[in-house]
Motif scaffolding. Sequence first.
Motif, PDB file in Angstrom:
ATOM      1  N   ARG A  64       0.803  -1.211   0.033  1.00  0.00           N
ATOM      2  CA  ARG A  64       0.021  -0.020   0.055  1.00  0.00           C
ATOM      3  C   ARG A  64       0.849   1.313   0.034  1.00  0.00           C
ATOM      4  O   ARG A  64       0.433   2.228  -0.721  1.00  0.00           O
ATOM      5  N   TRP A 145      -1.991   3.721   0.196  1.00  0.00           N
ATOM      6  CA  TRP A 145      -3.107   3.569  -0.624  1.00  0.00           C
ATOM      7  C   TRP A 145      -4.173   2.734   0.401  1.00  0.00           C
ATOM      8  O   TRP A 145      -3.821   1.605   0.525  1.00  0.00           O
ATOM      9  N   LEU A 149      -7.077  -3.562  -3.769  1.00  0.00           N
ATOM     10  CA  LEU A 149      -5.776  -3.879  -4.256  1.00  0.00           C
ATOM     11  C   LEU A 149      -5.972  -4.854  -5.429  1.00  0.00           C
ATOM     12  O   LEU A 149      -4.824  -4.810  -6.384  1.00  0.00           O
TER      13      LEU A 149
END
Length: 244
Positions: A64, A145, A149
Amino acid sequence: VDVDPFGSPVKYFDCAIRATMHNGLLSVTATDLQVLHGLAKNACKRKYHGTPIKTEYSNEIAIRLILGCLDIVARRLDVQIIPQFVENNMHYYRVYVKILNRIDQDEHQGYITHCRSCGNRNCVTSQKKICETCNSQLEIAGPLWVDQLFNKKFIIDMIHQIPKLVVRKKCMSILEKCTLEAEMPPTYYTLDEIASKMQSAPLKMKNAIKILQDEGFLASPTSLNYTGLRTNCRMDNIIKLFKN
């Protein structure tokens, strides 16, 4: 476009995004795992614009952070990234994103908060310092993030391609897990982590998932850890359900 350097790929992000055509696929590999796992937090903050924390799901935090940094660079270029697939190995993390030459109107940046005391964790858009479950001090990872995903359709298309190719058997198992977790909440719990909190032997994966689903919670295995499961159930509730 494939970026696969030794160490951090960050310095190639600008050129890689510019070189990828509209609706094209950009893949990025990072091998600086110590930095992304929190052993050099200042270096991580300098390179990826985010701070990691050491947890049972550090590999997801690392992925992330890579996507978060890629998103920051893309936005500066008025480009949108849409993650399609991520993978992790002992030696690298790899992300695949679709590139769209348009301004991204949505916000994908946030933080992961983690409580060492009770094991509770959350994805939030603003930093919180106190755990809502046990009032302990929280550790904070990010900015990073916080959106999905995996692109479920992309994963299904990959599965349909398998009969046409020569691939390892475990690829199908990994992709099936990716399909199940594609629309699940961020972060995962490991069976060992839950067992440690319960001070008992870990449950089998299929039994753990069934218990959660029978109680109305979302639950699935994750491709990022063979003992990991994703769920929208909090750690304290998981322990109560598993004990019963």
